[in-house]
Design an enzyme around this catalytic site. Structure first.
Site, PDB file in Angstrom:
ATOM      1  N   GLU A 154      44.176  70.623  57.402  1.00  0.00           N
ATOM      2  CA  GLU A 154      45.313  71.287  58.038  1.00  0.00           C
ATOM      3  C   GLU A 154      46.558  71.053  57.183  1.00  0.00           C
ATOM      4  O   GLU A 154      46.755  69.959  56.682  1.00  0.00           O
ATOM      5  CB  GLU A 154      45.490  70.698  59.454  1.00  0.00           C
ATOM      6  N   PHE A 155      47.382  72.087  57.046  1.00  0.00           N
ATOM      7  CA  PHE A 155      48.548  71.963  56.172  1.00  0.00           C
ATOM      8  C   PHE A 155      49.869  72.108  56.929  1.00  0.00           C
ATOM      9  O   PHE A 155      50.902  72.376  56.324  1.00  0.00           O
ATOM     10  CB  PHE A 155      48.474  73.006  55.047  1.00  0.00           C
ATOM     11  N   ARG A 157      53.360  71.491  58.900  1.00  0.00           N
ATOM     12  CA  ARG A 157      54.457  70.528  58.779  1.00  0.00           C
ATOM     13  C   ARG A 157      55.012  70.244  60.164  1.00  0.00           C
ATOM     14  O   ARG A 157      55.042  71.137  61.023  1.00  0.00           O
ATOM     15  CB  ARG A 157      55.614  71.129  57.952  1.00  0.00           C
ATOM     16  N   GLU A 158      55.488  69.031  60.372  1.00  0.00           N
ATOM     17  CA  GLU A 158      56.149  68.722  61.640  1.00  0.00           C
ATOM     18  C   GLU A 158      57.421  69.548  61.727  1.00  0.00           C
ATOM     19  O   GLU A 158      58.068  69.817  60.718  1.00  0.00           O
ATOM     20  CB  GLU A 158      56.467  67.233  61.711  1.00  0.00           C
ATOM     21  N   GLY A 276      67.102  64.059  47.460  1.00  0.00           N
ATOM     22  CA  GLY A 276      67.584  63.396  48.672  1.00  0.00           C
ATOM     23  C   GLY A 276      67.405  61.896  48.592  1.00  0.00           C
ATOM     24  O   GLY A 276      67.509  61.301  47.507  1.00  0.00           O
ATOM     25  N   CYS A 283      52.820  61.416  56.610  1.00  0.00           N
ATOM     26  CA  CYS A 283      51.796  61.966  55.699  1.00  0.00           C
ATOM     27  C   CYS A 283      51.978  61.574  54.238  1.00  0.00           C
ATOM     28  O   CYS A 283      51.100  60.951  53.648  1.00  0.00           O
ATOM     29  CB  CYS A 283      51.765  63.484  55.829  1.00  0.00           C
ATOM     30  N   LYS A 286      51.557  57.800  53.120  1.00  0.00           N
ATOM     31  CA  LYS A 286      50.180  57.358  53.371  1.00  0.00           C
ATOM     32  C   LYS A 286      49.189  58.098  52.460  1.00  0.00           C
ATOM     33  O   LYS A 286      48.278  57.496  51.894  1.00  0.00           O
ATOM     34  CB  LYS A 286      49.879  57.637  54.848  1.00  0.00           C
TER      35      LYS A 286
HETATM   36  C1  UGA Z   1      53.682  67.396  55.006  1.00  0.00           C
HETATM   37  C2  UGA Z   1      53.241  68.660  54.261  1.00  0.00           C
HETATM   38  O1  UGA Z   1      54.380  69.454  53.918  1.00  0.00           O
HETATM   39  C3  UGA Z   1      52.290  69.495  55.121  1.00  0.00           C
HETATM   40  O2  UGA Z   1      51.814  70.609  54.374  1.00  0.00           O
HETATM   41  C4  UGA Z   1      51.103  68.610  55.536  1.00  0.00           C
HETATM   42  O3  UGA Z   1      50.202  69.315  56.373  1.00  0.00           O
HETATM   43  C5  UGA Z   1      51.621  67.397  56.282  1.00  0.00           C
HETATM   44  O4  UGA Z   1      52.525  66.659  55.421  1.00  0.00           O
HETATM   45  C6  UGA Z   1      50.429  66.558  56.665  1.00  0.00           C
HETATM   46  O5  UGA Z   1      49.673  66.142  55.777  1.00  0.00           O
HETATM   47  O6  UGA Z   1      50.159  66.425  57.863  1.00  0.00           O
HETATM   48  P1  UGA Z   1      55.537  66.851  56.881  1.00  0.00           P
HETATM   49  O7  UGA Z   1      55.186  65.412  56.661  1.00  0.00           O
HETATM   50  O8  UGA Z   1      55.642  67.374  58.262  1.00  0.00           O
HETATM   51  O9  UGA Z   1      54.444  67.797  56.137  1.00  0.00           O
HETATM   52  O10 UGA Z   1      56.947  67.081  56.203  1.00  0.00           O
HETATM   53  P2  UGA Z   1      57.547  67.855  54.939  1.00  0.00           P
HETATM   54  O11 UGA Z   1      58.342  68.999  55.409  1.00  0.00           O
HETATM   55  O12 UGA Z   1      56.537  68.111  53.913  1.00  0.00           O
HETATM   56  O13 UGA Z   1      58.568  66.727  54.407  1.00  0.00           O
HETATM   57  C7  UGA Z   1      58.085  65.446  53.983  1.00  0.00           C
HETATM   58  C8  UGA Z   1      59.228  64.605  53.461  1.00  0.00           C
HETATM   59  O14 UGA Z   1      59.707  65.117  52.219  1.00  0.00           O
HETATM   60  C9  UGA Z   1      60.464  64.562  54.384  1.00  0.00           C
HETATM   61  O15 UGA Z   1      60.967  63.241  54.399  1.00  0.00           O
HETATM   62  C10 UGA Z   1      61.446  65.520  53.731  1.00  0.00           C
HETATM   63  O16 UGA Z   1      62.784  65.227  54.013  1.00  0.00           O
HETATM   64  C11 UGA Z   1      61.118  65.295  52.255  1.00  0.00           C
HETATM   65  N1  UGA Z   1      61.465  66.434  51.382  1.00  0.00           N
HETATM   66  C12 UGA Z   1      60.839  67.629  51.517  1.00  0.00           C
HETATM   67  C13 UGA Z   1      62.413  66.254  50.382  1.00  0.00           C
HETATM   68  O17 UGA Z   1      62.996  65.156  50.237  1.00  0.00           O
HETATM   69  N2  UGA Z   1      62.697  67.302  49.558  1.00  0.00           N
HETATM   70  C14 UGA Z   1      62.087  68.509  49.665  1.00  0.00           C
HETATM   71  O18 UGA Z   1      62.404  69.415  48.865  1.00  0.00           O
HETATM   72  C15 UGA Z   1      61.138  68.673  50.672  1.00  0.00           C
END
Ligand code: UGA
Length: 476
Positions: A154-155, A157-158, A276, A283, A286
């Site tokens: 599954e891909f 995002r929260e 940032g 995710c 881990k």
């Molecule tokens: C992530 C992946 O994006 C999903 O595709 C995946 O399904 C999910 O993990 C999972 O394995 O369950 P998520 O953890 O919900 O999703 O959050 P993201 O939107 O990916 O952000 C992750 C972190 O990266 C956050 O702390 C966010 O602030 C940071 N981030 C994201 C950045 O610092 N810069 C960016 O350009 C994007």
């Protein structure tokens, strides 16, 4: 539409609960199983337990009809054709994924198999988990022809989980048998055929009946690696832009311009290039560690991932140094903190860099007044209220009389503040933005000293004439 399929989803966390209501939305009959009685009661009563767009409406629409919620895995196994395992795979002390929940569920499923079943791993797991699940089921006396094990990562995002589930970039089905692949294709047919998107009440998103999501059929092992490699690559992209932002700071360049410049190359793409305070969440940290550990165990050198982790950890320390460079000493300073969740639009604080930073600020003796639109209740368990740590009722409440304002989470509302009011409320008009939500010129026009990531500091002229190097700040 094609015939509804009876589906069991085991685990009602982000992935399990979202999958359960979305399968119902696609027309299937679902049994959502969790061994936590209180969670089951809450879900039956319509409480989603997590902050997620569209989820309350969908749970309300389907609970106790097309989605049955229960603790009875044996009964769910007997009555369903397809059983998705979506339980947690937390990080163990060695960095590996702890697969004991997956194993326990596989054994319990095995004891209730009463005809051909497809067991699907949806939790994020290392390569070979599929083979282990198969072995566990066989060891429990189930005949090989009575089940298949499929990997369907599954891909989502929260924060945008429902939309991501129903409008995915791709659907990956890792199956080593045609029968299982055909059944899984049927499960996703409402999306891949485009029929779901013709419903007037469908959840809006990027896919449509003209542009349905593609299904990618792979081996089970490839599917398992696709999931880990996707998350590791996205984390790598973030660490890369964070390293570039540090270079931009050293060279007095602007990382936003650089990110745009490289992102316009279609081979690189513009997404996940926001610098940032480092990535967090349940995710990326881990999964990067687990992928590195899998590679190590298989004798493959993947040190690149250690560098990704190192840059990520360093990003928080650099931000702390930035706060010091603006305020000199931190002991006794009253700091307004906007954001505790690991990213905007979620109440999740797991591995949140914002929470880590607040801990560092408290350790330095600062007084923190924090505000987050959704994550304060959860944050209070990690950062209990005290004379040094207060939770505010609004942005204004946090900002009033603060020595500086820190932005740590990219909530949309934090990018739309009334800057004049904010200026009047702060004791000193200093904003240190870990998410680059504002344009430095605009902040300067409003009279702020504004520090952000990978961009020149905007400082009213008096301070600009006498800048002090970061290394002169106490504790730097
Ligand atoms: C992530 C992946 O994006 C999903 O595709 C995946 O399904 C999910 O993990 C999972 O394995 O369950 P998520 O953890 O919900 O999703 O959050 P993201 O939107 O990916 O952000 C992750 C972190 O990266 C956050 O702390 C966010 O602030 C940071 N981030 C994201 C950045 O610092 N810069 C960016 O350009 C994007």
């Amino acid at each position: 539409m094609s015939q509804p399929i009876r589906i069991a989803v085991v685990g009602s966390g982000y992935v399990g609960l979202v999958a359960a209501v979305c399968f119902a939305e696609m027309g299937h009959d679902v049994i959502c199983v969790d061994n936590d009685e209180s969670k089951v009661e809450a879900l039956r009563g319509g409480d989603t337990l997590i902050h997620e767009q569209h989820l309350p409406e969908l749970l309300d629409r389907y609970r106790n009809n097309r989605v049955q919620i229960t603790t009875d895995l044996a009964e769910a196994t007997r009555t369903c054709q397809v059983i998705f395992i979506a339980v947690g795979t937390p990080q163990s002390e060695t960095g590996d994924a702890d697969l004991s929940y997956v194993e326990a569920v596989a054994s319990e499923i095995a004891r209730s198999i009463n005809g051909y079943k497809v067991v699907v791993e949806k939790s994020t797991v290392p390569v070979y988990t599929n083979e282990w699940i198969r072995r566990v089921i066989e060891r429990n006396g189930v005949r090989r022809e009575d089940f298949d094990v499929v990997s369907n990562p599954e891909f989502l995002r929260e924060g945008t989980a429902v939309e991501d589930f129903l409008h995915p970039d791709r659907i990956v089905i890792g199956a080593d048998s045609d029968r299982a692949a055909a059944l899984l294709s049927e499960v996703y047919a409402p999306l891949t055929s485009g029929s779901y998107y013709t419903h007037p009440s469908c959840v809006p998103g990027d896919c449509s009946d003209h542009h349905p999501p593609p299904a990618l059929m792979t081996s089970t092992k490839s599917a398992e690696i696709i999931k880990h490699a996707s998350n590791a690559f996205l984390a790598l992209k973030i660490s890369f832009i964070n390293a570039v932002s540090n270079l931009c700071e050293a060279a007095d360049a602007n990382v936003e311009q650089v990110a745009r410049g490289i992102g316009l190359d279609s081979r690189i793409g513009p997404k996940f290039l926001r610098p940032g305070i480092g990535y967090g969440g349940s995710c990326f940290p881990k999964d990067v560690a687990a992928f590195r550990s899998v590679a190590e165990q298989m004798g493959v050198d993947f040190n690149l991932l250690s560098e990704v982790e190192k840059i990520n950890a360093n990003q928080k320390k650099r931000f702390l140094a930035k706060v010091r460079s603006a305020l000199w000493t931190l002991r006794g300073k009253r700091l307004a903190v906007l954001g505790l969740a690991f990213k905007g639009e979620t109440d999740d604080i797991r591995e949140s860099p914002a929470v880590d930073l607040v801990e560092m600020l408290l350790a330095e003796g600062s007084m923190v007044v924090a505000y987050d639109p959704a994550a304060m209740k959860r944050a209070a368990t990690e950062l209990p209220p005290s004379p040094q740590m207060r939770y505010a009722t609004s942005v204004e409440d946090a900002a009033r009389d603060a020595d500086a304002l820190l932005i740590l989470t990219d909530w949309t509302e934090f990018g739309e503040l009334d800057l004049q009011r904010l200026h009047d409320m702060l004791r000193y008009p200093i904003v240190i933005d870990g998410r680059n939500l504002y344009d430095p010129q605009t902040m300067l026009q409003h009279g702020f000293t504004y520090l952000s990531i990978g961009r020149p500091t905007a400082t009213p002229s008096r301070e600009a004439r006498n800048p002090l190097p970061e290394s002169t700040a106490v504790g730097a």
